[in-house]
Scaffold this active site. Structure first.
Site, short mmCIF file in Angstrom:
data_model
loop_
_atom_site.label_atom_id
_atom_site.label_comp_id
_atom_site.label_asym_id
_atom_site.label_seq_id
_atom_site.Cartn_x
_atom_site.Cartn_y
_atom_site.Cartn_z
N ARG A 165 -13.29 18.26 -79.67
CA ARG A 165 -12.24 18.11 -80.70
C ARG A 165 -11.52 16.75 -80.61
O ARG A 165 -10.35 16.62 -80.98
CB ARG A 165 -11.20 19.23 -80.64
N SER A 244 -8.51 26.83 -87.05
CA SER A 244 -7.90 27.20 -85.76
C SER A 244 -6.68 26.31 -85.52
O SER A 244 -6.77 25.10 -85.65
CB SER A 244 -8.89 27.00 -84.62
N GLU A 345 -4.46 21.87 -82.95
CA GLU A 345 -5.67 21.29 -83.55
C GLU A 345 -5.36 20.54 -84.85
O GLU A 345 -5.86 19.43 -85.04
CB GLU A 345 -6.72 22.39 -83.78
C1 LIG Z 1 -10.80 27.91 -93.09
C2 LIG Z 1 -11.01 26.74 -92.17
C3 LIG Z 1 -12.03 26.77 -91.22
C4 LIG Z 1 -12.22 25.68 -90.36
N1 LIG Z 1 -13.25 25.75 -89.45
C5 LIG Z 1 -13.44 24.72 -88.58
C6 LIG Z 1 -14.47 24.79 -87.60
O1 LIG Z 1 -15.22 25.74 -87.53
N2 LIG Z 1 -14.61 23.74 -86.76
C7 LIG Z 1 -13.81 22.64 -86.83
O2 LIG Z 1 -14.01 21.72 -86.01
N3 LIG Z 1 -12.84 22.54 -87.75
C8 LIG Z 1 -12.63 23.55 -88.62
N4 LIG Z 1 -11.62 23.48 -89.55
C9 LIG Z 1 -10.76 22.29 -89.60
C10 LIG Z 1 -11.18 21.24 -90.68
O3 LIG Z 1 -11.93 21.85 -91.68
C11 LIG Z 1 -11.99 20.10 -90.09
O4 LIG Z 1 -11.26 19.45 -89.08
C12 LIG Z 1 -12.38 19.08 -91.17
O5 LIG Z 1 -13.37 18.22 -90.69
C13 LIG Z 1 -11.20 18.24 -91.66
O6 LIG Z 1 -11.68 17.40 -92.69
P1 LIG Z 1 -10.81 17.01 -93.94
O7 LIG Z 1 -11.64 16.12 -94.79
O8 LIG Z 1 -10.27 18.22 -94.59
O9 LIG Z 1 -9.65 16.16 -93.25
P2 LIG Z 1 -8.08 16.24 -93.48
O10 LIG Z 1 -7.60 17.60 -93.13
O11 LIG Z 1 -7.72 15.73 -94.82
O12 LIG Z 1 -7.57 15.21 -92.38
C14 LIG Z 1 -7.69 15.52 -91.01
C15 LIG Z 1 -7.51 14.22 -90.20
O13 LIG Z 1 -8.63 13.38 -90.47
C16 LIG Z 1 -8.16 12.13 -90.98
N5 LIG Z 1 -9.13 11.67 -91.98
C17 LIG Z 1 -9.68 12.36 -93.00
N6 LIG Z 1 -10.51 11.59 -93.69
C18 LIG Z 1 -10.48 10.37 -93.10
C19 LIG Z 1 -11.11 9.12 -93.36
N7 LIG Z 1 -11.95 8.95 -94.38
N8 LIG Z 1 -10.82 8.07 -92.55
C20 LIG Z 1 -9.96 8.21 -91.51
N9 LIG Z 1 -9.34 9.36 -91.21
C21 LIG Z 1 -9.60 10.42 -92.00
C22 LIG Z 1 -6.81 12.40 -91.58
O14 LIG Z 1 -6.03 11.24 -91.63
C23 LIG Z 1 -6.28 13.43 -90.59
O15 LIG Z 1 -5.80 12.77 -89.45
C24 LIG Z 1 -11.39 24.55 -90.43
C25 LIG Z 1 -10.36 24.52 -91.39
C26 LIG Z 1 -10.17 25.61 -92.24
C27 LIG Z 1 -9.08 25.57 -93.25
#
Ligand SMILES: Cc1cc2nc3c(=O)[nH]c(=O)nc-3n(C[C@H](O)[C@H](O)[C@H](O)COP(=O)(O)OP(=O)(O)OC[C@H]3O[C@@H](n4cnc5c(N)ncnc54)[C@H](O)[C@@H]3O)c2cc1C
Length: 351
Positions: A165, A244, A345
């Site tokens: 992570r 999580s 997380e």
């Molecule tokens: C229902 C649910 C289930 C999930 N299951 C998992 C799982 O099984 N495993 C897991 O690891 N995670 C899980 N997650 C967490 C999440 O989905 C992941 O961490 C996902 O990769 C976040 O991506 P995002 O595009 O939504 O980022 P965001 O939530 O928009 O941003 C998260 C972080 O990434 C940064 N970021 C995003 N895009 C960029 C970019 N282009 N450049 C620089 N920084 C950036 C943001 O600034 C922020 O710091 C889950 C979330 C939910 C709601």
């Protein structure tokens, strides 16, 4: 490039809390990303890069600077000389859509990461992982804009310093906030076998007559996620979370041994998993539940998902403050009872 003002952020996140962005820009090309950065720098405003909003808790006061959504959405696919297939995707591509594409193309490596919400650009940040795979295993390169030099550059997998992570992009004091991810390339195995090493997945597929195909593993992972409210499905209120909320703590063996002995005296068997030499990983879900927070626990408008012990959910009209009250209560009680500090997380924005 459209620059909007006072854009509500809650609807752009899966948890659905928080106030507006002072400015909101969606940049669909690398040039537009640079232009948006220039806009923020010229006004000396803080910049936050938004992906799919699936790992965020936004403050009720919102974000007082520029929220930049990277909307680069093209995907290319090419065969590499060593028999691998390289998928190169823009940061704004929907993650699960990319996984579906790789599985349809018969390429192994991402199938267990099916159904994780968010964008391609979000995945390297916390090295997303689930059901026996992590993106660190297949990421080849990450193309970034370096906010120090304002140059674009390509980081190798090793340079991203992936661990559980964690990566260069979210590790405190290293690259956090320094890079905007523009594209990510993945090296996948054409005709490769699916990864079925996670016990729950093995059990789910247990009655499968033959070796399951990639598509079957993808479907199984999505079904397991759905049952836990970990798949974003319209109308599933338990999916209003940031996934999580707590990381699984990794503790030195001595801490584990002492705690396990103490709990055994009370008749509790502390589960744990190997986490490298001299360390054990503890399931945060077990700690949370045994600290007195069962699935379905309710605290005002916030709660714990009835289907997943680690998902704090917005029960309808929660504010960020409601979420924080529950988070604090859980962290305090786990600390009191087990002496373990649960690490968060999700990313906290505007606090
Ligand atoms: C229902 C649910 C289930 C999930 N299951 C998992 C799982 O099984 N495993 C897991 O690891 N995670 C899980 N997650 C967490 C999440 O989905 C992941 O961490 C996902 O990769 C976040 O991506 P995002 O595009 O939504 O980022 P965001 O939530 O928009 O941003 C998260 C972080 O990434 C940064 N970021 C995003 N895009 C960029 C970019 N282009 N450049 C620089 N920084 C950036 C943001 O600034 C922020 O710091 C889950 C979330 C939910 C709601």
């Amino acid at each position: 490039m459209l620059i909007r003002e006072q854009v509500p952020l809650a609807p752009l996140t899966t948890l659905g809390v928080g106030g507006p962005a002072r400015y909101f820009i969606e940049a669909c090309t690398e040039d537009e990303v640079l232009e948006a950065v220039g806009f923020a720098h010229a006004r000396q405003l803080p910049l936050f890069v938004l992906g799919g909003g699936s790992n965020l808790v936004v403050a009720d006061s919102g974000f007082p600077g520029v929220v930049l959504k990277v909307g680069i959405v093209d995907v290319s696919q090419a065969a590499a000389p060593d028999g691998e297939v390289i998928f190169d995707a823009g940061a704004g591509v929907d993650w699960d859509a990319l996984v579906a594409k790789t599985v349809e193309a018969g390429c192994a490596g991402l199938e267990c990461l099916s159904g994780i919400p968010g964008t391609v650009g979000g995945t390297p940040v916390q090295n997303v992982g689930a059901y026996g795979q992590e993106v660190a295993e297949t990421i080849r390169e990450v193309r970034v804009l370096d906010l120090r030099s304002l140059e674009t550059t390509t980081l190798t997998n090793a340079e991203c310093r992936f661990s559980y992570r964690s990566s260069l992009f979210n590790a405190t004091g290293r690259g956090r906030g320094r890079y905007i991810i523009l594209r990510v390339s993945f090296a996948l195995r054409h005709g490769g076998k699916p990864t079925i090493r996670y016990a729950e997945l093995q059990e789910f597929l247990g009655h499968h007559p033959a070796e399951p195909a990639l598509a079957e593993v993808r479907a199984a992972v999505r079904e397991i996620r759905h049952r836990k409210g970990m798949l974003i499905v319209l109308g599933d209120d338990d999916a209003h979370s940031a996934g999580s909320f707590f990381k699984n703590p990794i503790v030195p063996m001595s801490v584990f041994t002492e705690l396990a002995a103490r709990l055994e005296a009370r008749g509790w068997q502390l589960p744990s998993y190997p986490a490298g030499d001299g360390f054990r990983k503890l399931p945060a879900a077990w700690l949370v539940e045994h600290a007195g927070f069962p699935k379905g626990y309710i605290k005002g408008a916030a709660g714990i998902s009835p289907r997943h012990a680690l998902a704090i959910i917005n029960r309808g009209d929660a504010t960020a403050a409601d979420i924080l009250v529950l988070k604090d209560e859980i962290q305090e009680r786990v600390k009191d009872k087990f002496g373990i500090e649960l690490q968060l997380e999700p990313v906290f924005v505007g606090f």
